[in-house]
Scaffold this motif. Structure first.
Motif, short mmCIF file in Angstrom:
data_model
loop_
_atom_site.label_atom_id
_atom_site.label_comp_id
_atom_site.label_asym_id
_atom_site.label_seq_id
_atom_site.Cartn_x
_atom_site.Cartn_y
_atom_site.Cartn_z
N VAL A 83 -38.57 -4.88 8.71
CA VAL A 83 -38.24 -6.30 8.65
C VAL A 83 -37.80 -6.64 7.23
N VAL A 84 -36.92 -7.61 7.14
CA VAL A 84 -36.51 -8.17 5.86
C VAL A 84 -37.24 -9.49 5.72
N ASP A 85 -38.00 -9.64 4.63
CA ASP A 85 -38.72 -10.88 4.37
C ASP A 85 -37.77 -11.83 3.66
N LEU A 86 -37.26 -12.80 4.39
CA LEU A 86 -36.26 -13.72 3.86
C LEU A 86 -36.85 -14.75 2.91
N GLN A 87 -38.19 -14.81 2.80
CA GLN A 87 -38.82 -15.74 1.87
C GLN A 87 -39.39 -15.04 0.64
N ASP A 88 -39.20 -13.73 0.55
CA ASP A 88 -39.70 -12.97 -0.58
C ASP A 88 -38.60 -12.07 -1.14
N GLY A 89 -37.50 -12.66 -1.52
CA GLY A 89 -36.41 -11.92 -2.14
C GLY A 89 -35.73 -10.91 -1.25
N ASN A 90 -35.75 -11.13 0.05
CA ASN A 90 -35.12 -10.22 1.02
C ASN A 90 -35.69 -8.80 0.92
N THR A 91 -36.98 -8.71 0.72
CA THR A 91 -37.66 -7.43 0.63
C THR A 91 -37.65 -6.73 1.98
N PHE A 92 -37.24 -5.44 1.99
CA PHE A 92 -37.29 -4.64 3.21
C PHE A 92 -38.68 -4.04 3.34
#
Length: 129
Positions: A83-92
């Motif tokens: 998953v890409v965390d869109l609220q945490d710098g697009n972290t994979f």
């Protein structure tokens, strides 16, 4: 043919007259496109037709990560489902791997709720002889 054209025009006119007094819904606005993943691996949206890749709260997006580029996947080749965390710098965030994927259908992954993902995989693979 003339009768069909007449009735089609008449129906369209009736619809436009019926809607003339109502305010029509505005089409939603969209942001400019932006990349949400980057190298060194290849990433692609883990979606298939109407399967939504975004978590219900829209924080995470399902993505497949692979080193496959410029070729088809080999039989039994695995890729990473994450998953890409869109609220945490697009972290994979890698979640698992799957051997049941391709570029057209991905792994058919989808969200059951904000904490549960279902996806296809193959277990105990025996090579064909």
């Amino acid at each position: 043919m003339m009768k069909r054209t007449f009735w089609a025009l008449a129906a369209a006119s009736m619809v436009s007259l019926a809607c003339a007094g109502e305010e029509l819904a505005k089409f939603p606005t969209w942001s400019a496109p932006r990349a949400v993943t980057s190298g060194p691996h290849e990433h692609f949206l883990a979606s298939y037709f109407a399967i939504d890749s975004w978590s219900p709260d829209k924080r995470y997006m399902l993505v497949l990560e692979t080193d496959v580029n410029g070729r088809l996947p080999e039989p039994n080749e695995r890729c990473t489902l994450g998953v890409v965390d869109l609220q945490d710098g697009n972290t994979f965030i890698p979640v698992t791997t799957t051997a049941c994927w391709n570029f057209q259908e991905a792994a058919m992954a989808f969200w059951m709720d904000n904490d549960t993902i279902l996806f296809n995989d193959v277990r105990d693979i025996t090579p064909a002889e």
